[in-house]
Design an enzyme around this catalytic site. Sequence first.
Site: not given
Length: 540
Positions: A160, A183, A214, A287, A300, A340, A353, A356
Site C-alpha cells: 500500500c 489506483h 484523480c 412556507c 416571502c 424646559c 430652543c 425650533c
Amino acid sequence: MADADDLVYDGYEDSMDEYSDLGDGEYDDIEDGTSVVGDMNGDDDIDDDDDDDFDIMSDDGMFVDQTIPVTQERKKSYEVDFKSLTIEGLEAAQHKEVEHISLMFVIPTSDAAVLLRHFQWNKERLIERYMDSPEEVKWEAGIADNPNCPKHIELENFTCDVCFMSGEDYGGKIETVSLPCGHRYCIDCYKHYAEQKVREEGESRRIQCMNEKCKLIVDELTMSIILTPATMERYRLLLDRTYVDDNNTLRWCPAPDCELAVECHVTPKQLHAIVPSVHCDKQHWFCFGCAEAAHQPVICAIVKRWLKKCQDDSETANWISANTKECPKCASTIEKSGGCNHMTCRKCKYEFCWICSGPWSEHGNSWYHCNRFDEKASSGARDTQAKSRVSLERYLHYFNRFANHEQSARLDQDLYGRIEKKMDEVQVTSDLSWIEVQFLKKAADTLTECRMTLKWTYCMAYYLERNNMTELFEDNQCDLERAVEELSGQLERPIDCDTIPAMRQKVTDLTVYVQKRRDILLSDTANGYQEDRWRWNVDT
C-alpha cells in the site's frame, strides 16, 4: 375580482342565519367542513364491487359499463399542491430515477446515481448533455469505464502506498480496493479515508479517489464494501439529504427532530404571486418558498423585509431620530430630559430652543411663544423629526398588533389544556359523547390558525400602498379579527349546564363563520396577486 359585497360583512350575525336552523344531526358535516354525498365505502346500499361503476342500456339493448367520477373537494385559490415524503419515500424516488437513467443509457445503476448527483437530479439537463457527449459528461461526473479493474481483491505481491503494509505483513495476502482508475490501496487505508469523509466532514456525494490527482467518485457500491454498517447508514442518510437539498421541488420540514420532507412544484419565480403554505404528515406547517413559519397571506419577499426590520436596529435609529436632536453648533446628540425648551449643549455650551433649534438669545423669556417655526434654518430639522415620529408611530401601530396576535396564538396553545377539561365537563354534565364534544377542539384549532393569519396581515398592511384595494383588504382583516375575538371570548366562558346545547350551536356557528372569513380574506388576497392588484411601498 370579487365584489366588495361578497368580501366584506358589517357583522357576522346575519351571515350565520343559514347555519342557525340546522338540527343536531347535521353538525358533524359542518364541523368537518365537508358535505356528505353518499357512502363511498359501500357500507350501506352500494356493493363494494360497484362503488364507482353502474350499467346503462345502450340503443342496441346491450349493457354498457360506465364509471362515476369521484368528486373531490376543490382546491382553494390560496392553496398549493404538495406531498409529504418519508425517508423510505425519498429512497424509492431516488431508486426510480436511477433505474430510469440506467436503462436509458445502458450503464450500471451505480454510475447512473453518480451522474444524477453530479447534475443535482436534473434529468432533463443530464439527458441533453449526455446525448451530445457521453464520454465528456462521464469524465466531468467522475466516472471511468474499466470493467477489467476488480474493485475488491486480495493480493500477495502488493504494498500500500499509504501505510506501506504488504501481503507479507498479513501472512501472505492483503485486502485491497480500487476504483476503475486503477489506483489501489489497502482496505484499511480506504476505510479510514472514507469514514473520515463521512463522519467528520459530512461528505457523501463527491468523495473522490484517494489519489489526490484523480477525480473519480467513490460510488455507493464501493462504499458498501469499505464502510462499517453504522457508517454506511450515515452515508445513505447524507445521500438522502443531498437529494432533497439539490432538488428544487423538495424541502425538509424545518420543525425540530422532524425527518419528513415535502414535495411542492412552486418555483422561485412564482413566489412573487404565490404563498406556498405546506405541511408534513406530522402537521408541521411552514412556507415552502422560504422555510419560515407559514405566513399567508403575505409573500416571502415582504416577510423577509419585515423580519429584518423587526430584528435589526432600524427602529432604534427611528426612536433616536424621533426623541433626540443634534446640537445646531457641534452636532452632538441631545435627549430632552425635562419640560424646559431652553437647551444647553454639554459639549460646546451652545444654547438653543428645543422647538425650533434656533439660538436661545433670540427667544428671551418668551420661549413658549416661539415664533421661529417658519425659519429656513430650523424647518429642515423639524421636518426630519416630524417624519421620524410619524414613521415610528406607523411602524409601532403594525408591529404591536403583529406581536399581539403572535402572543395570543401562544396563549391559545394553553387553551388546549382548558378545552380538554371543558370537554370532560361537558360530557359529565350532558348526554353528549366524546365525538360530539370535539367541536370545542375544532374551535380552538381554528382560533390558532386564524391568529397566525391575522398576525401576518399586519406585516402585509404595513408595506401596502394606500388605495382602494388596501381598504378592501383592511375591511376583510377587520371582519376576521372581530369574529376571532368573539370566538375566543366564547371559548373562555365557563360551562353552564343549562345552556350546553345553545353554547354548542353558538361555538359551532362561530367556528364556521371564522373559517369562512379567513377563506374570504386569503382567497381575495391570492386573487389580488394573480391580478397584480397589490402595490408595495418597500421604502418604509
